[in-house]
Design an enzyme around this catalytic site. Structure first.
Site, PDB file in Angstrom:
ATOM      1  CG  ASP A  72      -4.977  17.044  -8.859  1.00  0.00           C
ATOM      2  OD1 ASP A  72      -5.205  17.603  -7.747  1.00  0.00           O
ATOM      3  OD2 ASP A  72      -4.375  17.716  -9.389  1.00  0.00           O
TER       4      ASP A  72
ATOM      5  CG  ASP B  87      13.376  -2.128   2.257  1.00  0.00           C
ATOM      6  OD1 ASP B  87      14.234  -2.428   1.623  1.00  0.00           O
ATOM      7  OD2 ASP B  87      12.204  -2.003   1.824  1.00  0.00           O
TER       8      ASP B  87
ATOM      9  CG  HIS C  31       8.706  -3.196  -4.092  1.00  0.00           C
ATOM     10  ND1 HIS C  31      10.098  -3.179  -4.440  1.00  0.00           N
ATOM     11  CD2 HIS C  31       8.780  -2.846  -2.844  1.00  0.00           C
ATOM     12  CE1 HIS C  31      10.904  -2.587  -3.428  1.00  0.00           C
ATOM     13  NE2 HIS C  31      10.007  -2.481  -2.443  1.00  0.00           N
TER      14      HIS C  31
ATOM     15  NE  ARG D  60       5.183   0.315  -0.897  1.00  0.00           N
ATOM     16  CZ  ARG D  60       5.865  -0.524  -0.790  1.00  0.00           C
ATOM     17  NH1 ARG D  60       6.628  -0.428   0.547  1.00  0.00           N
ATOM     18  NH2 ARG D  60       5.934  -1.642  -1.323  1.00  0.00           N
TER      19      ARG D  60
END
Length: 267
Positions: free
Chosen positions: A87, A178, A48, A73
């Site tokens: 990486d 959510d 977001h 995230r």
């Protein structure tokens, strides 16, 4: 020399509660400031917040050497995104809206090198291996990567037991907002029905021997979630804290100015 120890993963394995905070300003400078605030982990948000891989990586770098572990995230669970952020040095990733066993199993493969997974072998070019200076990185990296999947829908709850049973899923993070929306309770993450679903989810996660996580901006709700068994929890965001603090400061000043004006009027 092996891959660096992941202190966040170690804490979850030992069921040591980890307190966190959300980082959404998309700024390495802000991330570095927050890293001195004493939180066990900081969630660098790519879902977001207006972040891309380079900006996420820069914030991971900004947290180096602090006591706050970087949890990244990603916006979606794409294998190429996971490969790039690992990486770049992230050791803990969170993937939103996981609803099926198949998706969770694919994510586990994405964070592991062959033959146990399909993470691309190119760490020599990245921070993860200290640019090839960690000689045993490929052989030791898998055990220090921490995968957190977000359960944010009724479909995710239905598949929770099977997802929690997957080797390589280290924690399950319930998304109250959510989940509430999916339950027909948009904007009501503290609704009794949502809380009941979270209570049940935490119990099932604990039964599976995995760590349960959650986030809230309400401290009363945070205390409840902790009582229900949250193993890692975020209690605020940089954006909302900045909004509240700057607004409060303005109102405080304007109130003081009004009081001063009224007091000098003679009334």
């Amino acid at each position: 020399m092996p891959a660096p120890i992941n202190p966040f993963k170690a804490a979850l394995n030992e069921r040591r509660f980890q307190l966190g905070f959300w980082v959404a300003l998309a700024s390495p400078y802000a991330a570095e400031i927050l890293s001195g605030s004493g939180y066990d982990w900081l969630l660098i948000d790519g879902e977001h917040a207006p972040n891309d891989i380079p900006s996420l990586a820069a914030q991971v770098q900004a947290l180096k050497g602090s006591q706050s572990h970087a949890v990244v995230r990603l916006p979606v669970g794409e294998t190429w995104m996971i490969k790039q952020i690992l990486d770049a040095g992230a050791q803990t990733v969170m993937i939103p809206m996981v609803e099926t066993v198949e998706e969770a199993e694919r994510l586990v493969r994405a964070v592991r090198y062959p033959p146990r997974g399909d993470r691309g072998v190119g760490a020599a070019l990245g921070r993860a291996s200290s640019f090839s200076r960690i000689g045993d990185y490929l052989e030791t990296a898998d055990r220090e990567i921490c995968l957190i999947v977000q359960i944010e829908s009724r479909a995710g709850l239905a598949a929770l037991d099977r997802i929690a049973a997957i080797d390589g899923v280290d924690g399950l993070f319930i998304g109250p907002s959510d989940l509430a929306a999916d339950m027909g309770l948009l904007g009501q993450p503290g609704h009794a029905d949502v809380t009941a679903a979270i209570r049940d989810a935490f119990a099932r996660i604990a039964k599976a021997g995995k760590a349960s996580g959650i986030m809230t901006l309400n401290l009363d709700q945070a205390r409840l979630y902790r009582e229900l068994g949250a193993d890692f929890m975020a209690i605020g965001t940089d954006v909302t804290t900045l909004v509240e603090a700057t607004t409060r400061l303005r109102l405080q000043y304007q109130g003081d100015e009004t009081s001063h004006t009224t007091g000098s009027s003679g009334y």
